[in-house]
Design an enzyme around this catalytic site. Structure first.
Site, short mmCIF file in Angstrom:
data_model
loop_
_atom_site.label_atom_id
_atom_site.label_comp_id
_atom_site.label_asym_id
_atom_site.label_seq_id
_atom_site.Cartn_x
_atom_site.Cartn_y
_atom_site.Cartn_z
N SER A 1 113.32 168.06 18.27
CA SER A 1 113.18 166.59 17.45
C SER A 1 114.47 166.26 16.74
O SER A 1 114.25 165.99 15.48
CB SER A 1 112.10 166.53 16.66
OG SER A 1 110.70 166.69 17.17
N TYR B 1 102.75 169.86 27.03
CA TYR B 1 103.19 168.75 27.28
C TYR B 1 102.55 167.79 28.21
O TYR B 1 102.51 168.18 29.28
CB TYR B 1 104.82 168.65 27.37
CG TYR B 1 105.61 169.33 26.44
CD1 TYR B 1 104.96 169.52 25.06
CD2 TYR B 1 106.86 169.79 26.76
CE1 TYR B 1 105.67 170.12 24.18
CE2 TYR B 1 107.63 170.51 25.57
CZ TYR B 1 107.15 170.62 24.33
OH TYR B 1 107.85 171.11 23.36
#
Ligand SMILES: NC(=O)c1ccc[n+]([C@@H]2O[C@H](COP(=O)([O-])OP(=O)(O)OC[C@H]3O[C@@H](n4cnc5c(N)ncnc54)[C@H](OP(=O)(O)O)[C@@H]3O)[C@@H](O)[C@H]2O)c1
Length: 305
Positions: free
Chosen positions: A215, A52
């Site tokens: 998500s 990330y």
């Protein structure tokens, strides 16, 4: 914030986790506010991955935790490894090296949970077992899990491990319901009955592996957020009606809908907006009725046989 148990680990954590994939570019003050809001709302679980922001997300998170003087032992820190540029890598060397780098970036001497990020078809389960053993015995990693794995892949790896896999992180949202569709449409001939994941939802429930939903606001593969999106008029109409009834926002309802499932899924919320975190926390207090839960499922375009 309600708690749930991670697998059989004994870890009791918030049912919502803050996903840190998008925090790399945040201003320090905004990040501090995001983390403070989440902590005040009872969120104690933070999801990371070595990739990330190319490592930046873990670094800025650690800096914020230091600025805010948060006690490390009050946080549950999870990270992932195994995705590299153009390939997946579950070699012992890469897992060990990744874990050390993660610990350094997060400025901590242990991870509560380490996940293998995406299945590496070149996996050698015994090699992974050696890596996990080394990390566990050194105290660097306390629990282990996987992400985007199907039941066969979990069985294969688990057979070589002395410790139990406790987590499987999977894509799941109101508009990404693959893992429940096949069960609802079982024994029918329409597309929802096609098995894309080997029955991962029931498998994880049976094996006491906590599913984490990544998500939770997105449709497709990072195509966008379904809330107020013109592609989902019926879903947004029904969400508006049901949200009014419960006094929560659509952002909150997107998570309350996941939390209503008895599999005790942990939502990994990726917003960088502190107000949305608060909306989620507020919505987690409601108990969505069975008819309303199914109404949202149908409004997303699913049919009941
Ligand atoms: N294991 C895996 O393979 C995998 C893959 C992807 C992600 N993850 C994990 O899952 C976490 C969440 O993923 P994600 O960030 O892609 O998904 P998400 O939580 O569904 O989406 C968050 C994004 O949607 C935006 N957004 C716009 N309107 C929104 C609204 N009304 N409510 C909520 N968000 C809104 C947010 O913007 P604002 O910031 O402005 O709110 C943010 O950019 C990640 O942080 C990561 O930890 C795991």
């Amino acid at each position: 914030m309600k708690k749930l148990r991670i697998g059989t680990s004994g870890l009791e954590v918030s049912e919502v986790s803050l996903g840190c994939m998008r925090i790399g570019g945040m201003e320090p003050a905004a990040l501090d506010k995001l983390i403070t809001t989440s902590l005040d709302a009872g969120i104690d679980f933070y999801d990371h991955a070595d990739i990330y922001g190319g490592g930046k997300c873990e670094e800025v998170f650690a800096k914020s935790i230091a600025r805010l003087n948060v006690d490390r032992h009050k946080l549950i820190l999870q990270s992932k490894c195994g995705i590299r540029s153009g390939f997946f890598d579950f070699s012992k060397e890469h897992i060990l090296d990744s874990a050390d780098r993660i610990l350094k970036r997060l400025d901590t001497d242990y991870l509560d949970i380490l996940l293998l990020h995406r299945p590496d078809t070149l996996i050698e389960p015994d090699e992974v077992a050696e890596a996990f053993n080394t990390l566990h015995e050194s105290g660097k990693v306390r629990n282990f899990g996987v992400s985007n794995f199907n039941p066969g892949q979990i069985e294969l790896l688990q057979a070589s491990l002395p410790m139990k896999l406790q987590v499987n992180q999977l894509q799941f949202s109101i508009t990404n319901t693959g893992m429940i569709d096949r069960g609802i449409a079982s024994n029918m001939k329409h597309a929802n009955s096609i098995d894309h994941d080997g029955g991962i939802l029931d498998y994880c429930r049976l094996k006491k592996i906590t599913i984490q939903a990544w998500s939770p606001f997105q449709f497709g593969f990072f195509e966008g957020v379904f809330i107020d999106h013109p592609k989902f008029p019926e879903l947004n109409k029904v969400l508006d009606e049901i949200c009014e009834k419960y006094g929560v926002t659509k952002t909150g309802m997107a998570i309350a809908w996941i939390q209503r499932h008895p599999a005790r899924i942990q939502s990994v919320v990726g917003t960088t907006n502190f107000d949305r975190v608060q909306q989620v926390a507020d919505a987690c207090k409601i108990e969505l009725s069975r008819p309303d839960w199914y109404a949202i499922y149908r409004a997303a375009g699913n049919i009941l046989p």
